[in-house]
Design a protein around this motif. Structure first.
Motif, PDB file in Angstrom:
ATOM      1  N   LYS A 263      -1.602   9.261   0.991  1.00 37.73           N
ATOM      2  CA  LYS A 263      -2.051   9.476   2.372  1.00 37.73           C
ATOM      3  C   LYS A 263      -1.423  10.735   3.008  1.00 37.73           C
ATOM      4  O   LYS A 263      -0.461  11.292   2.475  1.00 37.73           O
ATOM      5  CB  LYS A 263      -1.721   8.225   3.203  1.00 37.73           C
ATOM      6  CG  LYS A 263      -2.490   6.977   2.739  1.00 37.73           C
ATOM      7  CD  LYS A 263      -2.274   5.813   3.700  1.00 37.73           C
ATOM      8  CE  LYS A 263      -3.055   4.584   3.267  1.00 37.73           C
ATOM      9  NZ  LYS A 263      -2.940   3.481   4.242  1.00 37.73           N
TER      10      LYS A 263
ATOM     11  N   TYR B 149     -13.209   2.803   5.266  1.00 39.10           N
ATOM     12  CA  TYR B 149     -12.518   1.675   5.901  1.00 39.10           C
ATOM     13  C   TYR B 149     -13.472   0.804   6.738  1.00 39.10           C
ATOM     14  O   TYR B 149     -13.016   0.108   7.654  1.00 39.10           O
ATOM     15  CB  TYR B 149     -11.367   2.186   6.771  1.00 39.10           C
ATOM     16  CG  TYR B 149     -10.130   2.573   5.968  1.00 39.10           C
ATOM     17  CD1 TYR B 149      -9.426   1.625   5.231  1.00 39.10           C
ATOM     18  CD2 TYR B 149      -9.656   3.877   5.948  1.00 39.10           C
ATOM     19  CE1 TYR B 149      -8.290   1.960   4.507  1.00 39.10           C
ATOM     20  CE2 TYR B 149      -8.517   4.228   5.224  1.00 39.10           C
ATOM     21  CZ  TYR B 149      -7.840   3.257   4.503  1.00 39.10           C
ATOM     22  OH  TYR B 149      -6.719   3.581   3.789  1.00 39.10           O
TER      23      TYR B 149
ATOM     24  N   ILE C  37       3.576   1.171   9.443  1.00 42.10           N
ATOM     25  CA  ILE C  37       2.476   0.401   8.855  1.00 42.10           C
ATOM     26  C   ILE C  37       1.219   1.264   8.727  1.00 42.10           C
ATOM     27  O   ILE C  37       0.421   1.070   7.810  1.00 42.10           O
ATOM     28  CB  ILE C  37       2.208  -0.901   9.647  1.00 42.10           C
ATOM     29  CG1 ILE C  37       1.295  -1.841   8.851  1.00 42.10           C
ATOM     30  CG2 ILE C  37       1.651  -0.601  11.020  1.00 42.10           C
ATOM     31  CD1 ILE C  37       1.221  -3.243   9.401  1.00 42.10           C
TER      32      ILE C  37
END
Ligand code: CMP
Length: 140
Positions: A11, A51, A111
């Motif tokens: 990422k 997503y 997160i």
């Protein structure tokens, strides 16, 4: 155990901090082979499509903004039990809950900026791989 393939994403928080090589090394030393790999920058539409399953979640817009904030590295990893093995190597989604020695425990910032994505089932892996790579880009 069967030979499987799973989709991995390094990422933007990890590419920004020059951690690509360190993360790839975790996969390879744990017996996963990289059979496809490319560095790309996703558009908003790319991230929203990938997503889509999270569309109704409160963190969806932030997740899309984060995943389009810089380059990412898309990979297909292959090996025995690759889906579960990759999830073990990554650690829990929330780095605060990730086991020590996992990628997320060692590198994730939060997160959201949690350094890596990995498919959560063989079925989802097949769909995610097809979304990200053409058949001729997979070289086993
Ligand atoms: P990933 O495995 O890529 O799948 C969906 C991502 O949403 C997840 O990793 C996290 O990076 C991100 N995310 C952001 N906030 C949350 C949250 N509260 N719960 C779960 N995932 C979250």
């Amino acid at each position: 155990m069967a030979t499987e393939r799973t989709l991995s994403i390094i990422k933007p928080d990890a590419t920004r901090r020059n951690l690509t090589g360190k993360i790839i090394s975790r996969f390879e030393t744990n017996g996963l082979r990289i059979v496809a790999q490319k560095r790309v920058k996703w558009s908003k539409a790319d991230a929203e499509a990938f997503y889509a399953v999270h569309r109704e979640r409160p963190f969806f817009n932030d997740l899309v903004a984060f995943m389009t904030s810089g380059p990412i590295v898309l990979q297909v990893l292959e090996g025995e039990d690759a889906v579960a093995k990759n999830r073990e190597i990554m650690g829990a989604t929330n780095p605060k809950e990730a086991a020590s020695g996992t990628i997320r425990a060692d590198f994730a910032e939060s997160i959201e900026a949690n350094s890596v994505h990995g498919s959560d089932s063989v079925e989802n892996a097949a769909n995610e791989i097809a979304q990200c790579f053409g058949k001729d880009e997979l070289v086993g």
